[in-house]
Design a protein around this motif. Sequence first.
Motif, PDB file in Angstrom:
ATOM      1  N   ASN A 246      51.175   3.238 -14.559  1.00 17.10           N
ATOM      2  CA  ASN A 246      52.485   2.937 -15.142  1.00 17.10           C
ATOM      3  C   ASN A 246      53.398   4.147 -14.989  1.00 17.10           C
ATOM      4  O   ASN A 246      52.945   5.281 -14.794  1.00 17.10           O
ATOM      5  CB  ASN A 246      52.345   2.531 -16.617  1.00 17.10           C
ATOM      6  CG  ASN A 246      51.752   3.631 -17.469  1.00 17.10           C
ATOM      7  OD1 ASN A 246      52.431   4.578 -17.821  1.00 17.10           O
ATOM      8  ND2 ASN A 246      50.467   3.513 -17.807  1.00 17.10           N
ATOM      9  N   GLY A 247      54.688   3.884 -15.090  1.00 13.01           N
ATOM     10  CA  GLY A 247      55.672   4.927 -14.849  1.00 13.01           C
ATOM     11  C   GLY A 247      55.630   6.061 -15.838  1.00 13.01           C
ATOM     12  O   GLY A 247      55.900   7.221 -15.487  1.00 13.01           O
ATOM     13  N   ILE A 248      55.297   5.783 -17.113  1.00 13.37           N
ATOM     14  CA  ILE A 248      55.259   6.825 -18.138  1.00 13.37           C
ATOM     15  C   ILE A 248      54.188   7.855 -17.816  1.00 13.37           C
ATOM     16  O   ILE A 248      54.425   9.069 -17.838  1.00 13.37           O
ATOM     17  CB  ILE A 248      55.011   6.203 -19.526  1.00 13.37           C
ATOM     18  CG1 ILE A 248      56.174   5.287 -19.898  1.00 13.37           C
ATOM     19  CG2 ILE A 248      54.829   7.285 -20.579  1.00 13.37           C
ATOM     20  CD1 ILE A 248      55.981   4.563 -21.214  1.00 13.37           C
ATOM     21  N   MET A 249      52.983   7.372 -17.510  1.00 14.05           N
ATOM     22  CA  MET A 249      51.889   8.291 -17.206  1.00 14.05           C
ATOM     23  C   MET A 249      52.116   8.994 -15.877  1.00 14.05           C
ATOM     24  O   MET A 249      51.706  10.156 -15.699  1.00 14.05           O
ATOM     25  CB  MET A 249      50.567   7.516 -17.180  1.00 14.05           C
ATOM     26  CG  MET A 249      49.345   8.404 -17.305  1.00 14.05           C
ATOM     27  SD  MET A 249      49.271   9.202 -18.924  1.00 14.05           S
ATOM     28  CE  MET A 249      47.656   9.984 -18.826  1.00 14.05           C
ATOM     29  N   TYR A 250      52.764   8.312 -14.951  1.00  4.95           N
ATOM     30  CA  TYR A 250      53.037   8.937 -13.654  1.00  4.95           C
ATOM     31  C   TYR A 250      53.953  10.146 -13.821  1.00  4.95           C
ATOM     32  O   TYR A 250      53.753  11.190 -13.175  1.00  4.95           O
ATOM     33  CB  TYR A 250      53.672   7.922 -12.703  1.00  4.95           C
ATOM     34  CG  TYR A 250      54.030   8.508 -11.364  1.00  4.95           C
ATOM     35  CD1 TYR A 250      53.048   8.828 -10.445  1.00  4.95           C
ATOM     36  CD2 TYR A 250      55.363   8.755 -11.035  1.00  4.95           C
ATOM     37  CE1 TYR A 250      53.366   9.381  -9.208  1.00  4.95           C
ATOM     38  CE2 TYR A 250      55.700   9.309  -9.809  1.00  4.95           C
ATOM     39  CZ  TYR A 250      54.700   9.619  -8.904  1.00  4.95           C
ATOM     40  OH  TYR A 250      55.029  10.164  -7.687  1.00  4.95           O
ATOM     41  N   ILE A 251      54.964  10.030 -14.700  1.00  8.20           N
ATOM     42  CA  ILE A 251      55.867  11.161 -14.956  1.00  8.20           C
ATOM     43  C   ILE A 251      55.103  12.330 -15.569  1.00  8.20           C
ATOM     44  O   ILE A 251      55.261  13.487 -15.154  1.00  8.20           O
ATOM     45  CB  ILE A 251      57.026  10.717 -15.869  1.00  8.20           C
ATOM     46  CG1 ILE A 251      57.942   9.746 -15.125  1.00  8.20           C
ATOM     47  CG2 ILE A 251      57.822  11.925 -16.359  1.00  8.20           C
ATOM     48  CD1 ILE A 251      59.046   9.157 -15.997  1.00  8.20           C
ATOM     49  N   ASP A 252      54.255  12.039 -16.566  1.00  7.61           N
ATOM     50  CA  ASP A 252      53.482  13.113 -17.202  1.00  7.61           C
ATOM     51  C   ASP A 252      52.502  13.748 -16.219  1.00  7.61           C
ATOM     52  O   ASP A 252      52.326  14.972 -16.220  1.00  7.61           O
ATOM     53  CB  ASP A 252      52.725  12.568 -18.412  1.00  7.61           C
ATOM     54  CG  ASP A 252      53.645  12.243 -19.572  1.00  7.61           C
ATOM     55  OD1 ASP A 252      54.729  12.842 -19.642  1.00  7.61           O
ATOM     56  OD2 ASP A 252      53.292  11.387 -20.406  1.00  7.61           O
ATOM     57  N   ASN A 253      51.863  12.927 -15.397  1.00  7.34           N
ATOM     58  CA  ASN A 253      50.947  13.472 -14.399  1.00  7.34           C
ATOM     59  C   ASN A 253      51.676  14.345 -13.391  1.00  7.34           C
ATOM     60  O   ASN A 253      51.161  15.376 -12.943  1.00  7.34           O
ATOM     61  CB  ASN A 253      50.234  12.339 -13.655  1.00  7.34           C
ATOM     62  CG  ASN A 253      49.048  11.795 -14.419  1.00  7.34           C
ATOM     63  OD1 ASN A 253      48.335  12.540 -15.085  1.00  7.34           O
ATOM     64  ND2 ASN A 253      48.841  10.492 -14.346  1.00  7.34           N
ATOM     65  N   THR A 254      52.891  13.942 -13.027  1.00  8.18           N
ATOM     66  CA  THR A 254      53.666  14.709 -12.057  1.00  8.18           C
ATOM     67  C   THR A 254      54.136  16.034 -12.642  1.00  8.18           C
ATOM     68  O   THR A 254      54.104  17.071 -11.976  1.00  8.18           O
ATOM     69  CB  THR A 254      54.883  13.890 -11.586  1.00  8.18           C
ATOM     70  OG1 THR A 254      54.435  12.652 -11.021  1.00  8.18           O
ATOM     71  CG2 THR A 254      55.675  14.658 -10.538  1.00  8.18           C
ATOM     72  N   VAL A 255      54.579  16.012 -13.910  1.00  7.44           N
ATOM     73  CA  VAL A 255      55.115  17.222 -14.541  1.00  7.44           C
ATOM     74  C   VAL A 255      54.005  18.159 -14.984  1.00  7.44           C
ATOM     75  O   VAL A 255      54.048  19.379 -14.717  1.00  7.44           O
ATOM     76  CB  VAL A 255      56.008  16.841 -15.741  1.00  7.44           C
ATOM     77  CG1 VAL A 255      56.470  18.098 -16.478  1.00  7.44           C
ATOM     78  CG2 VAL A 255      57.205  16.031 -15.270  1.00  7.44           C
ATOM     79  N   PHE A 256      53.000  17.635 -15.684  1.00 12.82           N
ATOM     80  CA  PHE A 256      51.963  18.481 -16.275  1.00 12.82           C
ATOM     81  C   PHE A 256      50.688  18.561 -15.434  1.00 12.82           C
ATOM     82  O   PHE A 256      49.999  19.575 -15.451  1.00 12.82           O
ATOM     83  CB  PHE A 256      51.590  17.972 -17.673  1.00 12.82           C
ATOM     84  CG  PHE A 256      52.733  17.934 -18.631  1.00 12.82           C
ATOM     85  CD1 PHE A 256      53.360  19.096 -19.040  1.00 12.82           C
ATOM     86  CD2 PHE A 256      53.202  16.720 -19.127  1.00 12.82           C
ATOM     87  CE1 PHE A 256      54.416  19.069 -19.929  1.00 12.82           C
ATOM     88  CE2 PHE A 256      54.255  16.674 -20.020  1.00 12.82           C
ATOM     89  CZ  PHE A 256      54.866  17.852 -20.416  1.00 12.82           C
ATOM     90  N   GLY A 257      50.349  17.471 -14.752  1.00 14.00           N
ATOM     91  CA  GLY A 257      49.049  17.372 -14.110  1.00 14.00           C
ATOM     92  C   GLY A 257      48.069  16.667 -15.027  1.00 14.00           C
ATOM     93  O   GLY A 257      48.101  16.860 -16.245  1.00 14.00           O
ATOM     94  N   SER A 258      47.192  15.860 -14.461  1.00 14.03           N
ATOM     95  CA  SER A 258      46.303  15.039 -15.280  1.00 14.03           C
ATOM     96  C   SER A 258      45.355  15.867 -16.134  1.00 14.03           C
ATOM     97  O   SER A 258      44.932  15.434 -17.201  1.00 14.03           O
ATOM     98  CB  SER A 258      45.497  14.095 -14.388  1.00 14.03           C
ATOM     99  OG  SER A 258      44.743  14.838 -13.440  1.00 14.03           O
ATOM    100  N   SER A 259      45.005  17.083 -15.708  1.00 16.38           N
ATOM    101  CA  SER A 259      44.071  17.908 -16.476  1.00 16.38           C
ATOM    102  C   SER A 259      44.714  18.532 -17.708  1.00 16.38           C
ATOM    103  O   SER A 259      44.013  19.070 -18.564  1.00 16.38           O
ATOM    104  CB  SER A 259      43.504  19.021 -15.588  1.00 16.38           C
ATOM    105  OG  SER A 259      44.539  19.874 -15.119  1.00 16.38           O
ATOM    106  N   HIS A 260      46.037  18.471 -17.812  1.00 16.99           N
ATOM    107  CA  HIS A 260      46.734  19.075 -18.946  1.00 16.99           C
ATOM    108  C   HIS A 260      47.199  18.031 -19.962  1.00 16.99           C
ATOM    109  O   HIS A 260      48.026  18.333 -20.824  1.00 16.99           O
ATOM    110  CB  HIS A 260      47.942  19.871 -18.454  1.00 16.99           C
ATOM    111  CG  HIS A 260      47.589  21.037 -17.587  1.00 16.99           C
ATOM    112  ND1 HIS A 260      46.892  22.133 -18.053  1.00 16.99           N
ATOM    113  CD2 HIS A 260      47.807  21.267 -16.268  1.00 16.99           C
ATOM    114  CE1 HIS A 260      46.721  23.006 -17.080  1.00 16.99           C
ATOM    115  NE2 HIS A 260      47.264  22.488 -15.974  1.00 16.99           N
ATOM    116  N   LEU A 261      46.686  16.805 -19.861  1.00 15.57           N
ATOM    117  CA  LEU A 261      47.052  15.745 -20.786  1.00 15.57           C
ATOM    118  C   LEU A 261      45.904  15.476 -21.737  1.00 15.57           C
ATOM    119  O   LEU A 261      44.827  16.070 -21.639  1.00 15.57           O
ATOM    120  CB  LEU A 261      47.455  14.483 -20.025  1.00 15.57           C
ATOM    121  CG  LEU A 261      48.664  14.650 -19.090  1.00 15.57           C
ATOM    122  CD1 LEU A 261      48.907  13.375 -18.313  1.00 15.57           C
ATOM    123  CD2 LEU A 261      49.903  15.052 -19.873  1.00 15.57           C
ATOM    124  N   SER A 262      46.117  14.533 -22.655  1.00 15.32           N
ATOM    125  CA  SER A 262      45.143  14.277 -23.709  1.00 15.32           C
ATOM    126  C   SER A 262      43.831  13.748 -23.151  1.00 15.32           C
ATOM    127  O   SER A 262      43.804  12.882 -22.289  1.00 15.32           O
ATOM    128  CB  SER A 262      45.719  13.265 -24.709  1.00 15.32           C
ATOM    129  OG  SER A 262      44.739  12.917 -25.647  1.00 15.32           O
TER     130      SER A 262
END
Length: 404
Positions: free
Chosen positions: A178-194
Motif C-alpha cells: 500500500n502507498g502508506i507503507m511504501y512512503i515509510d519504506n522509501t523514507v526510513f527503510g523497512s529495518s527502521h520501522l515497527s
Amino acid sequence: MSVSGATQRARWLDAGRGFVIANMIMVDVHEDLGGDSFAAFSHSRWNGFNWCDQGIHAFIVASSASFGMKQLETLSSVNMTSIFKRASLIFALGVALNVSLMYLHNEGVRDLRFPGVLQRYAISHAMGMFLYVKCSRRMQLFVVVVSQLLYICLWYIDVSSACQEHIDPSGSQCPECNGIMYIDNTVFGSSHLSRRWTSLYSTLPCGWRIDGNGIIPTVTSVLAVLAGIYYGVMLRHPQMPSPGFFRFCVQSCIAGFVTAAACLLSFIVPFNWTLSAPPLQLLAIALVFQQGAIFELISRFSYVNRLLGPLRVLGRHPMFVFLFFFLMQLYLLETGLDRQIFYKTAWPLTIRFVGEHESTVRIAKLCNGFLIICFVIIAASIWEKAVNVISNDRSKVTIASKTD
C-alpha cells in the motif's frame, strides 16, 4: 469552573487525562504478562474496537484540550517558538528511548526504529498548534480533510510492482504494497520501522499493514490535536451551559454524533489499532468528550472529587509519567521482576480475597496492573512535591533579590 492554579486547567480535565494515562499503563502491563485475559485490555484484531485501542489518540485529544481551556486571547498569542522547542524536546526524547531499546536488544544502528509514539505526538501537536494559531478555520478544515482523504487513498493504492524489495516488519515474506507503507519504506527503510507487534501485526491481511506511527498517520493526527483544542475552547465558550446535567447531555450528544461518523467511515477503513485509521481517531475523540463529560459531572460531588486526586497527579505530569513508566518497565522486563511481582504480590492477594477459580488469573493480572499504577502515582506525587519545593525556593530568591 474550578481550575488548578497557574496553569488554568480544569481539575476534571487533569483527571480525564490521568484516566487515559492509567488506561495506557494497564494495557502495557497486561500485554507484558501474556495478553488475552481481558478483551478490554487486548487490541482488536482487524475491524473492531476494544477499550484499550483509544490509546495515543485519546491522549493527544486530552493533552490538546488544556490549551483550548485557556482564554482565547491568550491562546491566539502563543509563542510558536516555545511550542516548537517543546515539540523538539519530546521528539528527541522519543528517539533517545528508541536508541535505548536498540542497545538493550543488542541491535545495531541499521535496526534503529525512527518513528515512535512520542515522535508522533510531538510532530502532530506542533502542526496542530501552528494551524490553530496561524491559520484560518477554513484552512484548518482543509488540512484535516485532505490528510484523512490522503490516508484513505494511499492505503488503497496498490504499489506491488514498486515494493517487492521491501519485507514487512513482522518478519513474513509478504511485501507491504500500500502507498502508506511504501512512503515509510522509501523514507526510513523497512529495518527502521515497527517490528514489535509481531503477533498482532501478522493477523492483518497481507498488503494492508502499515506502521501506525509513520509519516501519513502522524499527519492525520492533526485531527485529534485540533479536536482537543476546540473541545477546550467549547468548554470555555460564554454560551456553553454552566457545569451540570444539561451540559453533560450536550457533550454526550456531540460524542454520539462523532461516534456515528466514525462508524460510517469504518465501512471504508476498518477500526484497527495498528492502522491508526481515521475512524479510530474519531472514536477516540468521542470517548474523550464522553469521559470528560462524566468526570466534569461527578467532580461536582466533593466526596467523589477527592477520589479523583490520584488521577489528577497522573494528568498533571504526563511526560514524567511516560518516561518513568517506560524506564521502570524496561528494568522489570530485563531483570524478570515483573513476573516476580506478579507471583509474589498480585497472585497471593487475589488467592486470599477472591479464591482460586477460572477467573483467578485474570483478576490477578488486573490487580497487578493496579499495583503498578499506584506505584507510578506515588512516583509522580514525589516528583510534583519536589518541583513545587524547587519553584518555591526560586520564587523566594527572586523576591529577596528584588527587595535588596
